[in-house]
Design a protein around this motif. Structure first.
Motif, mmCIF file in Angstrom:
data_model
loop_
_atom_site.group_PDB
_atom_site.id
_atom_site.type_symbol
_atom_site.label_atom_id
_atom_site.label_comp_id
_atom_site.label_asym_id
_atom_site.label_seq_id
_atom_site.Cartn_x
_atom_site.Cartn_y
_atom_site.Cartn_z
ATOM 1 N N GLU A 195 0.863 -1.370 -0.002
ATOM 2 C CA GLU A 195 0.145 -0.007 -0.150
ATOM 3 C C GLU A 195 0.920 1.095 -0.135
ATOM 4 O OE1 GLU A 195 -3.875 1.992 2.371
ATOM 5 O OE2 GLU A 195 -3.202 -0.064 2.857
ATOM 6 N N HIS A 196 0.401 2.017 -1.001
ATOM 7 C CA HIS A 196 1.138 3.542 -1.028
ATOM 8 C C HIS A 196 0.890 4.497 -0.325
ATOM 9 C CE1 HIS A 196 2.510 7.018 -3.135
ATOM 10 N NE2 HIS A 196 3.772 6.202 -3.554
ATOM 11 N N ARG A 197 1.356 5.330 0.009
ATOM 12 C CA ARG A 197 0.866 6.470 1.241
ATOM 13 C C ARG A 197 -0.517 6.944 0.855
ATOM 14 N NH1 ARG A 197 6.218 9.974 2.168
ATOM 15 N NH2 ARG A 197 7.850 8.301 2.225
ATOM 16 N N SER A 198 -0.898 7.007 -0.670
ATOM 17 C CA SER A 198 -1.894 7.678 -0.940
ATOM 18 C C SER A 198 -3.167 6.669 -0.572
ATOM 19 C CB SER A 198 -2.022 8.099 -2.569
ATOM 20 O OG SER A 198 -1.614 7.039 -3.116
ATOM 21 N N GLY A 199 -2.835 5.567 -0.168
ATOM 22 C CA GLY A 199 -4.014 4.290 -0.392
ATOM 23 C C GLY A 199 -3.839 3.551 -1.342
ATOM 24 N N THR A 200 -3.234 4.076 -2.455
ATOM 25 C CA THR A 200 -3.180 2.968 -3.586
ATOM 26 C C THR A 200 -2.658 1.978 -3.342
ATOM 27 O OG1 THR A 200 -3.260 4.960 -5.034
ATOM 28 C CG2 THR A 200 -2.823 2.778 -6.042
ATOM 29 N N VAL A 201 -3.187 0.641 -3.873
ATOM 30 C CA VAL A 201 -2.452 -0.807 -3.690
ATOM 31 C C VAL A 201 -1.700 -1.030 -4.913
ATOM 32 C CG1 VAL A 201 -2.839 -3.201 -3.099
ATOM 33 C CG2 VAL A 201 -4.069 -1.313 -2.041
ATOM 34 N N LEU A 202 -0.454 -1.355 -4.465
ATOM 35 C CA LEU A 202 0.223 -1.734 -5.747
ATOM 36 C C LEU A 202 0.602 -3.197 -5.934
ATOM 37 C CD1 LEU A 202 3.264 1.009 -5.380
ATOM 38 C CD2 LEU A 202 1.512 1.098 -6.869
ATOM 39 N N GLY A 203 0.422 -3.497 -7.234
ATOM 40 C CA GLY A 203 0.677 -4.967 -7.517
ATOM 41 C C GLY A 203 1.795 -5.385 -8.133
ATOM 42 N N ARG A 204 2.182 -6.493 -8.238
ATOM 43 C CA ARG A 204 3.442 -6.763 -9.131
ATOM 44 C C ARG A 204 2.791 -7.958 -10.295
ATOM 45 N NH1 ARG A 204 9.218 -9.362 -7.344
ATOM 46 N NH2 ARG A 204 9.546 -10.767 -9.509
#
Length: 69
Positions: free
Chosen positions: A3-12
């Protein structure tokens, strides 16, 4: 997932490709991939000669991106 600080979830996102051609053709292809607007990270490249001069390369790549849903 991260989870990024902005609340966006990063996936690989992983990608495996098999391409055929000589060593110089492979190098040109990889250079073209690097100029694309998407950023790829190289995990593995296996180069194997099938019958000279034909070769087969197995590429394992991944990229990061926002995960939806």
């Amino acid at each position: 997932l991260q989870e990024h600080r902005s609340g966006t979830v990063l996936g690989r996102y992983q990608l495996e490709m098999v391409v055929e051609g000589g060593y110089l053709e492979l190098m040109r292809y990889l250079q073209e991939l690097e100029t694309m607007p998407w950023k790829f990270f190289w995990q593995q490249v296996k180069f194997q000669t099938i019958e000279y001069p034909r070769a087969q390369s197995r590429l394992q790549l991944y990229t990061l991106g926002a995960q939806h849903g």
